[in-house]
Motif scaffolding. Sequence first.
Motif, PDB file in Angstrom:
ATOM      1  N   ASP A  44      -6.759 -11.076  -9.117  1.00 18.83           N
ATOM      2  CA  ASP A  44      -6.837  -9.644  -8.897  1.00 18.83           C
ATOM      3  C   ASP A  44      -5.435  -9.215  -8.713  1.00 18.83           C
ATOM      4  N   GLY A  45      -4.999  -8.100  -9.423  1.00 17.84           N
ATOM      5  CA  GLY A  45      -3.505  -7.585  -9.282  1.00 17.84           C
ATOM      6  C   GLY A  45      -3.385  -6.596  -8.560  1.00 17.84           C
ATOM      7  N   PHE A 110      -9.469   0.009   4.251  1.00 18.67           N
ATOM      8  CA  PHE A 110      -8.450   0.380   3.535  1.00 18.67           C
ATOM      9  C   PHE A 110      -8.657   1.820   3.283  1.00 18.67           C
ATOM     10  N   ARG A 111      -7.522   2.563   3.599  1.00 16.70           N
ATOM     11  CA  ARG A 111      -7.329   3.997   3.148  1.00 16.70           C
ATOM     12  C   ARG A 111      -7.160   4.213   1.566  1.00 16.70           C
ATOM     13  N   THR A 112      -6.415   3.393   1.066  1.00 17.92           N
ATOM     14  CA  THR A 112      -6.049   3.427  -0.398  1.00 17.92           C
ATOM     15  C   THR A 112      -6.280   2.003  -0.920  1.00 17.92           C
ATOM     16  N   ILE A 113      -6.907   2.264  -2.094  1.00 17.83           N
ATOM     17  CA  ILE A 113      -7.092   0.700  -3.088  1.00 17.83           C
ATOM     18  C   ILE A 113      -6.663   1.181  -4.266  1.00 17.83           C
ATOM     19  N   ARG A 114      -5.591   0.198  -4.841  1.00 12.77           N
ATOM     20  CA  ARG A 114      -4.943   0.526  -6.199  1.00 12.77           C
ATOM     21  C   ARG A 114      -5.058  -0.683  -7.187  1.00 12.77           C
ATOM     22  N   HIS A 115      -5.438  -0.280  -8.425  1.00  9.45           N
ATOM     23  CA  HIS A 115      -5.056  -1.488  -9.425  1.00  9.45           C
ATOM     24  C   HIS A 115      -5.913  -2.589  -9.487  1.00  9.45           C
ATOM     25  N   THR A 116      -7.095  -2.468  -8.554  1.00 12.08           N
ATOM     26  CA  THR A 116      -7.989  -3.752  -8.409  1.00 12.08           C
ATOM     27  C   THR A 116      -8.988  -3.718  -9.430  1.00 12.08           C
ATOM     28  N   ASN A 117      -9.407  -4.933  -9.860  1.00 13.78           N
ATOM     29  CA  ASN A 117     -10.482  -5.381 -10.718  1.00 13.78           C
ATOM     30  C   ASN A 117     -11.924  -5.810 -10.105  1.00 13.78           C
ATOM     31  N   TYR A 118     -11.522  -5.776  -8.842  1.00 11.44           N
ATOM     32  CA  TYR A 118     -12.863  -6.558  -8.010  1.00 11.44           C
ATOM     33  C   TYR A 118     -13.315  -7.651  -8.407  1.00 11.44           C
TER      34      TYR A 118
END
Length: 130
Positions: A44-45, A110-118
């Motif tokens: 995951d990136g 987490f308050r912010t989650i970015r660019h995930t593909n889970y």
Amino acid sequence: MRFAAKAVGMLVTTGAIMTAALVNASAASAVPPPCAGYATSNLDGGYGVMKGSYNLKKGPYAGHCANVARLGSGRVMYFHCWVKNRHGHLWVFGRVKGTRTYGWMSIDNFRTIRHTNYETCRANADRDHL
């Protein structure tokens, strides 16, 4: 009379079987969930920013798995892969930015989650479930 004796015998046998089943079910639920045994390749990136101060864990269970480190509000964690634990909670394995510290964190922290593909973590060959 013979019928009554057979009926009592069947009730006793049924009761013994049910008791054994309950004991086995209780023993199975008492087995703690795994804190290790996950293949945690970087699949995951994405990354996340902590919304408060939370413990990074050795496995995807808050109350059962040991702490690795305490991450403060605003810390960034790079994601490697995700699992949904036996309680239905989503956890991510990853690395703390600027360190060589790896561990598990609940998505709730987490308050912010970015660019995930889970992307799902894979179980190791010796484990048949997560």
